[in-house]
Design an enzyme around this catalytic site. Sequence first.
Site, mmCIF file in Angstrom:
data_model
loop_
_atom_site.group_PDB
_atom_site.id
_atom_site.type_symbol
_atom_site.label_atom_id
_atom_site.label_comp_id
_atom_site.label_asym_id
_atom_site.label_seq_id
_atom_site.Cartn_x
_atom_site.Cartn_y
_atom_site.Cartn_z
ATOM 1 C CB THR A 22 55.213 40.098 38.156
ATOM 2 O OG1 THR A 22 55.098 38.998 39.071
ATOM 3 C CG2 THR A 22 56.062 39.680 36.968
ATOM 4 C CE1 TYR A 59 54.782 39.969 45.830
ATOM 5 C CE2 TYR A 59 55.544 39.293 43.664
ATOM 6 C CZ TYR A 59 55.806 39.560 44.993
ATOM 7 O OH TYR A 59 57.086 39.413 45.469
ATOM 8 N NE ARG A 227 56.687 53.756 44.405
ATOM 9 C CZ ARG A 227 56.808 53.692 43.076
ATOM 10 N NH1 ARG A 227 58.006 53.726 42.528
ATOM 11 N NH2 ARG A 227 55.747 53.588 42.301
ATOM 12 N NE ARG A 281 53.455 50.432 38.001
ATOM 13 C CZ ARG A 281 52.794 51.016 38.991
ATOM 14 N NH1 ARG A 281 51.611 50.556 39.332
ATOM 15 N NH2 ARG A 281 53.320 52.027 39.641
#
Length: 329
Positions: A22, A59, A227, A281
Amino acid sequence: MSIETIRIEGIATPVSRIGLGTWAIGGWMWGGADDARSVETIRQAVESGINLIDTAPVYGFGHSEEVVGKALEGIRERAVIATKVALEWSDSGIHRNATARRIRQEIEDSLRRLRTDRIDLYQVHWPDPLVPHEETARELERLREEGKILAIGVSNYSPEQMDGFRRFAPLAAVQPPYNLFERAIEADVLPYAREHGLVVLAYGALCRGLLSGRMHADTAFEGDDLRKVDPKFQAPRFARYLAAVEALRQLARERHGKSVLALAIRWILDQGPTIALWGARHPGQLAGIDEAFGWKLDAEDLRRIDVLLAEHVKDPVGPEFMAPPARQG
Protein backbone atom coordinates in the site's frame (compact mmCIF):
# COMPACT_ATOMS: atom_id res chain seq x y z
CA MET A 1 -8.27 -21.18 -7.88
CA SER A 2 -7.60 -21.14 -4.11
CA ILE A 3 -4.90 -18.77 -2.93
CA GLU A 4 -1.77 -20.33 -1.46
CA THR A 5 -1.00 -19.53 2.18
CA ILE A 6 1.99 -19.66 4.48
CA ARG A 7 2.41 -19.59 8.27
CA ILE A 8 4.23 -16.74 10.00
CA GLU A 9 5.40 -17.66 13.50
CA GLY A 10 3.21 -15.93 16.10
CA ILE A 11 0.26 -15.31 13.76
CA ALA A 12 -2.48 -17.94 14.01
CA THR A 13 -4.15 -17.04 10.73
CA PRO A 14 -2.64 -18.58 7.58
CA VAL A 15 -1.24 -15.71 5.51
CA SER A 16 -1.88 -15.34 1.78
CA ARG A 17 1.27 -15.71 -0.33
CA ILE A 18 0.34 -12.57 -2.21
CA GLY A 19 0.07 -9.49 -0.03
CA LEU A 20 -1.32 -6.10 -0.95
CA GLY A 21 1.40 -3.45 -0.82
CA THR A 22 0.00 0.00 0.00
CA TRP A 23 2.89 2.42 -0.56
CA ALA A 24 1.13 3.93 -3.60
CA ILE A 25 -2.13 4.18 -1.64
CA GLY A 26 -0.42 6.74 0.58
CA GLY A 27 -0.13 8.97 -2.48
CA TRP A 28 3.41 10.13 -1.75
CA MET A 29 6.06 9.35 -4.39
CA TRP A 30 3.52 7.71 -6.70
CA GLY A 31 1.83 10.75 -8.21
CA GLY A 32 -1.14 10.82 -5.82
CA ALA A 33 -3.99 8.43 -5.05
CA ASP A 34 -7.78 8.37 -4.81
CA ASP A 35 -8.85 7.35 -1.30
CA ALA A 36 -12.24 5.98 -2.31
CA ARG A 37 -10.66 3.76 -4.97
CA SER A 38 -7.96 2.75 -2.51
CA VAL A 39 -10.57 1.61 0.03
CA GLU A 40 -12.33 -0.31 -2.74
CA THR A 41 -9.04 -1.93 -3.74
CA ILE A 42 -8.24 -3.09 -0.20
CA ARG A 43 -11.72 -4.50 0.31
CA GLN A 44 -11.64 -6.28 -3.04
CA ALA A 45 -8.25 -7.78 -2.17
CA VAL A 46 -9.66 -9.21 1.07
CA GLU A 47 -12.74 -10.52 -0.74
CA SER A 48 -10.49 -12.27 -3.25
CA GLY A 49 -8.56 -14.04 -0.47
CA ILE A 50 -5.58 -11.71 -0.10
CA ASN A 51 -5.58 -11.21 3.66
CA LEU A 52 -2.09 -9.70 4.10
CA ILE A 53 -2.15 -5.90 3.90
CA ASP A 54 1.33 -4.37 4.13
CA THR A 55 1.69 -0.69 4.96
CA ALA A 56 3.96 1.75 6.82
CA PRO A 57 3.63 5.08 8.64
CA VAL A 58 5.93 6.82 6.16
CA TYR A 59 3.70 5.92 3.19
CA GLY A 60 2.01 9.28 2.77
CA PHE A 61 3.14 10.27 6.29
CA GLY A 62 0.37 8.35 8.02
CA HIS A 63 -2.13 8.51 5.17
CA SER A 64 -1.72 4.94 3.93
CA GLU A 65 -2.31 3.55 7.42
CA GLU A 66 -5.41 5.73 7.78
CA VAL A 67 -6.82 4.46 4.48
CA VAL A 68 -6.08 0.85 5.45
CA GLY A 69 -7.80 1.37 8.80
CA LYS A 70 -10.88 2.81 7.11
CA ALA A 71 -11.01 0.02 4.53
CA LEU A 72 -10.78 -2.74 7.15
CA GLU A 73 -13.56 -1.43 9.38
CA GLY A 74 -15.95 -4.31 9.91
CA ILE A 75 -13.62 -6.88 8.31
CA ARG A 76 -10.54 -6.46 10.52
CA GLU A 77 -10.54 -10.09 11.64
CA ARG A 78 -10.29 -11.25 8.04
CA ALA A 79 -7.05 -9.34 7.51
CA VAL A 80 -3.44 -9.72 8.60
CA ILE A 81 -1.99 -6.23 9.05
CA ALA A 82 1.73 -5.73 8.55
CA THR A 83 3.13 -2.29 9.19
CA LYS A 84 6.51 -0.82 10.03
CA VAL A 85 8.40 1.35 12.48
CA ALA A 86 11.61 3.36 12.88
CA LEU A 87 11.44 6.02 10.18
CA GLU A 88 10.69 9.59 11.22
CA TRP A 89 9.97 12.57 9.03
CA SER A 90 10.20 16.33 9.40
CA ASP A 91 10.79 19.40 7.26
CA SER A 92 14.41 18.28 6.91
CA GLY A 93 13.41 14.94 5.35
CA ILE A 94 13.07 11.27 6.30
CA HIS A 95 15.55 9.62 8.66
CA ARG A 96 15.94 6.32 10.46
CA ASN A 97 15.15 6.28 14.18
CA ALA A 98 14.89 2.90 15.90
CA THR A 99 15.14 4.14 19.49
CA ALA A 100 12.82 2.62 22.09
CA ARG A 101 11.21 6.02 22.59
CA ARG A 102 10.44 6.41 18.89
CA ILE A 103 9.04 2.86 18.69
CA ARG A 104 6.79 3.46 21.69
CA GLN A 105 5.42 6.63 20.09
CA GLU A 106 4.95 5.04 16.67
CA ILE A 107 3.05 1.97 17.86
CA GLU A 108 0.34 4.13 19.42
CA ASP A 109 0.09 6.32 16.32
CA SER A 110 -0.17 3.27 14.05
CA LEU A 111 -2.78 1.54 16.19
CA ARG A 112 -4.89 4.71 16.13
CA ARG A 113 -4.58 5.23 12.37
CA LEU A 114 -5.24 1.55 11.63
CA ARG A 115 -8.26 1.50 14.01
CA THR A 116 -7.12 -1.72 15.63
CA ASP A 117 -5.92 -3.01 18.99
CA ARG A 118 -3.03 -5.01 17.57
CA ILE A 119 -0.62 -5.19 14.65
CA ASP A 120 -0.08 -8.71 13.36
CA LEU A 121 3.42 -8.21 11.93
CA TYR A 122 5.48 -5.21 13.09
CA GLN A 123 8.63 -4.62 11.04
CA VAL A 124 11.64 -2.35 11.52
CA HIS A 125 11.56 -0.44 8.24
CA TRP A 126 15.32 0.18 7.92
CA PRO A 127 18.21 -0.66 10.26
CA ASP A 128 19.37 2.32 12.30
CA PRO A 129 23.18 2.31 12.63
CA LEU A 130 23.01 4.76 15.54
CA VAL A 131 20.91 2.50 17.78
CA PRO A 132 22.09 -0.85 19.20
CA HIS A 133 20.09 -3.89 18.09
CA GLU A 134 19.44 -4.64 21.75
CA GLU A 135 17.46 -1.43 22.30
CA THR A 136 15.30 -1.88 19.23
CA ALA A 137 14.72 -5.61 19.65
CA ARG A 138 13.94 -5.51 23.36
CA GLU A 139 11.36 -2.76 22.89
CA LEU A 140 9.63 -4.73 20.13
CA GLU A 141 9.66 -7.82 22.31
CA ARG A 142 8.00 -5.82 25.10
CA LEU A 143 5.27 -4.80 22.65
CA ARG A 144 4.82 -8.45 21.71
CA GLU A 145 4.53 -9.45 25.35
CA GLU A 146 1.94 -6.70 25.86
CA GLY A 147 -0.11 -8.10 22.98
CA LYS A 148 0.14 -4.96 20.87
CA ILE A 149 1.95 -6.91 18.16
CA LEU A 150 1.89 -10.63 17.34
CA ALA A 151 5.12 -11.11 15.39
CA ILE A 152 8.32 -9.17 14.77
CA GLY A 153 9.91 -8.59 11.39
CA VAL A 154 12.67 -6.50 9.87
CA SER A 155 13.00 -4.90 6.47
CA ASN A 156 16.15 -4.14 4.45
CA TYR A 157 18.36 -5.96 7.00
CA SER A 158 21.49 -7.96 6.17
CA PRO A 159 22.09 -11.41 7.68
CA GLU A 160 24.64 -9.89 10.06
CA GLN A 161 22.11 -7.33 11.24
CA MET A 162 19.47 -10.03 11.67
CA ASP A 163 21.93 -12.07 13.72
CA GLY A 164 22.47 -9.07 16.00
CA PHE A 165 18.74 -8.48 16.34
CA ARG A 166 17.86 -12.13 17.03
CA ARG A 167 20.09 -12.20 20.10
CA PHE A 168 17.42 -10.11 21.88
CA ALA A 169 14.07 -10.92 20.24
CA PRO A 170 12.58 -13.60 17.98
CA LEU A 171 12.30 -12.75 14.31
CA ALA A 172 9.49 -14.17 12.20
CA ALA A 173 9.95 -12.40 8.87
CA VAL A 174 12.21 -10.25 6.73
CA GLN A 175 11.10 -7.86 3.97
CA PRO A 176 13.69 -7.15 1.25
CA PRO A 177 13.34 -5.93 -2.34
CA TYR A 178 13.07 -8.97 -4.60
CA ASN A 179 11.86 -9.54 -8.13
CA LEU A 180 13.10 -10.93 -11.44
CA PHE A 181 15.20 -7.80 -12.02
CA GLU A 182 16.44 -7.22 -8.44
CA ARG A 183 17.94 -10.44 -7.08
CA ALA A 184 20.72 -9.40 -4.70
CA ILE A 185 19.14 -11.26 -1.76
CA GLU A 186 19.84 -14.60 -3.41
CA ALA A 187 23.46 -14.24 -2.23
CA ASP A 188 22.67 -13.78 1.47
CA VAL A 189 19.21 -12.82 2.80
CA LEU A 190 17.24 -15.56 1.05
CA PRO A 191 19.47 -18.46 2.15
CA TYR A 192 19.57 -16.97 5.66
CA ALA A 193 15.76 -16.88 5.77
CA ARG A 194 15.55 -20.50 4.61
CA GLU A 195 18.04 -21.59 7.24
CA HIS A 196 16.39 -19.76 10.13
CA GLY A 197 12.72 -20.27 9.28
CA LEU A 198 11.94 -16.67 8.37
CA VAL A 199 9.20 -15.81 5.89
CA VAL A 200 10.41 -13.46 3.14
CA LEU A 201 8.00 -10.67 2.18
CA ALA A 202 9.31 -9.66 -1.25
CA TYR A 203 8.59 -6.01 -1.88
CA GLY A 204 8.64 -4.55 -5.36
CA ALA A 205 7.51 -7.93 -6.70
CA LEU A 206 6.57 -6.34 -10.04
CA CYS A 207 9.57 -3.98 -9.97
CA ARG A 208 7.47 -0.84 -9.64
CA GLY A 209 5.20 -1.91 -12.48
CA LEU A 210 7.86 -2.95 -14.97
CA LEU A 211 6.81 -6.60 -14.74
CA SER A 212 3.08 -5.90 -14.93
CA GLY A 213 3.17 -6.12 -18.72
CA ARG A 214 1.26 -2.84 -18.89
CA MET A 215 4.13 -0.45 -19.56
CA HIS A 216 5.42 0.72 -22.92
CA ALA A 217 8.09 3.05 -24.28
CA ASP A 218 6.01 6.20 -23.95
CA THR A 219 4.61 5.48 -20.46
CA ALA A 220 4.83 8.78 -18.56
CA PHE A 221 5.18 9.33 -14.82
CA GLU A 222 3.64 12.41 -13.23
CA GLY A 223 4.16 14.58 -10.17
CA ASP A 224 6.38 13.11 -7.45
CA ASP A 225 6.35 9.57 -8.90
CA LEU A 226 9.61 7.94 -7.76
CA ARG A 227 10.02 6.27 -11.14
CA LYS A 228 11.07 9.66 -12.48
CA VAL A 229 14.34 9.13 -10.58
CA ASP A 230 14.56 5.32 -10.69
CA PRO A 231 17.48 4.44 -13.03
CA LYS A 232 15.50 1.55 -14.53
CA PHE A 233 12.98 3.95 -16.01
CA GLN A 234 15.54 6.26 -17.65
CA ALA A 235 16.94 5.96 -21.17
CA PRO A 236 18.63 3.86 -22.37
CA ARG A 237 17.93 1.32 -19.61
CA PHE A 238 14.14 1.63 -19.79
CA ALA A 239 14.07 0.26 -23.35
CA ARG A 240 16.28 -2.67 -22.35
CA TYR A 241 14.08 -3.59 -19.41
CA LEU A 242 10.98 -3.36 -21.58
CA ALA A 243 12.62 -5.66 -24.12
CA ALA A 244 13.31 -8.14 -21.31
CA VAL A 245 9.67 -7.95 -20.24
CA GLU A 246 8.54 -8.68 -23.80
CA ALA A 247 10.83 -11.72 -23.97
CA LEU A 248 9.49 -12.93 -20.62
CA ARG A 249 5.94 -12.38 -21.86
CA GLN A 250 6.57 -14.64 -24.83
CA LEU A 251 8.12 -17.33 -22.63
CA ALA A 252 5.20 -17.22 -20.18
CA ARG A 253 2.67 -17.55 -22.98
CA GLU A 254 4.49 -20.29 -24.90
CA ARG A 255 5.43 -22.42 -21.90
CA HIS A 256 2.40 -21.98 -19.66
CA GLY A 257 -0.26 -19.88 -21.37
CA LYS A 258 0.19 -17.28 -18.64
CA SER A 259 0.81 -13.52 -18.50
CA VAL A 260 4.22 -12.04 -17.74
CA LEU A 261 2.72 -10.67 -14.51
CA ALA A 262 1.72 -14.18 -13.41
CA LEU A 263 5.20 -15.44 -14.33
CA ALA A 264 6.87 -12.72 -12.25
CA ILE A 265 4.78 -13.58 -9.19
CA ARG A 266 5.09 -17.36 -9.64
CA TRP A 267 8.86 -16.99 -9.90
CA ILE A 268 8.98 -15.34 -6.46
CA LEU A 269 6.66 -17.92 -4.91
CA ASP A 270 8.86 -20.75 -6.22
CA GLN A 271 11.99 -19.39 -4.50
CA GLY A 272 11.18 -20.60 -0.99
CA PRO A 273 9.30 -19.35 2.09
CA THR A 274 8.14 -16.27 0.20
CA ILE A 275 5.25 -13.83 -0.06
CA ALA A 276 4.99 -11.51 -3.07
CA LEU A 277 3.84 -7.98 -2.21
CA TRP A 278 1.66 -6.72 -5.03
CA GLY A 279 1.19 -2.94 -5.08
CA ALA A 280 -2.20 -1.65 -6.24
CA ARG A 281 -4.21 1.54 -5.79
CA HIS A 282 -7.28 0.79 -7.87
CA PRO A 283 -9.24 -2.48 -8.24
CA GLY A 284 -8.25 -3.06 -11.85
CA GLN A 285 -4.66 -3.53 -10.77
CA LEU A 286 -5.68 -6.69 -8.90
CA ALA A 287 -6.61 -8.41 -12.14
CA GLY A 288 -4.61 -11.55 -12.80
CA ILE A 289 -3.82 -12.49 -9.21
CA ASP A 290 -5.44 -15.93 -9.52
CA GLU A 291 -3.19 -16.69 -12.52
CA ALA A 292 -0.19 -16.97 -10.20
CA PHE A 293 -1.50 -20.05 -8.39
CA GLY A 294 -1.91 -23.70 -9.31
CA TRP A 295 1.28 -24.21 -11.33
CA LYS A 296 5.07 -24.20 -10.96
CA LEU A 297 8.11 -23.17 -12.95
CA ASP A 298 10.42 -26.05 -13.78
CA ALA A 299 14.20 -26.11 -14.15
CA GLU A 300 14.01 -25.38 -17.88
CA ASP A 301 11.81 -22.35 -17.22
CA LEU A 302 14.31 -21.00 -14.70
CA ARG A 303 17.23 -21.59 -17.07
CA ARG A 304 15.52 -19.80 -19.93
CA ILE A 305 14.53 -16.89 -17.71
CA ASP A 306 18.14 -16.39 -16.64
CA VAL A 307 19.32 -16.52 -20.27
CA LEU A 308 16.75 -13.91 -21.31
CA LEU A 309 17.67 -11.58 -18.49
CA ALA A 310 21.39 -11.85 -19.25
CA GLU A 311 20.71 -11.16 -22.93
CA HIS A 312 18.56 -8.06 -22.49
CA VAL A 313 19.77 -6.45 -19.24
CA LYS A 314 23.55 -6.19 -19.44
CA ASP A 315 23.91 -3.38 -16.87
CA PRO A 316 21.32 -4.19 -14.19
CA VAL A 317 20.71 -1.72 -11.37
CA GLY A 318 19.16 -2.37 -8.00
CA PRO A 319 16.76 -0.41 -5.77
CA GLU A 320 19.50 1.31 -3.78
CA PHE A 321 18.22 4.76 -4.75
CA MET A 322 15.25 4.26 -2.37
CA ALA A 323 17.29 3.94 0.84
CA PRO A 324 16.63 6.74 3.36
CA PRO A 325 19.65 8.34 5.08
CA ALA A 326 20.67 7.64 8.64
CA ARG A 327 20.49 10.41 11.21
CA GLN A 328 23.64 12.43 11.74
CA GLY A 329 24.99 11.65 15.19
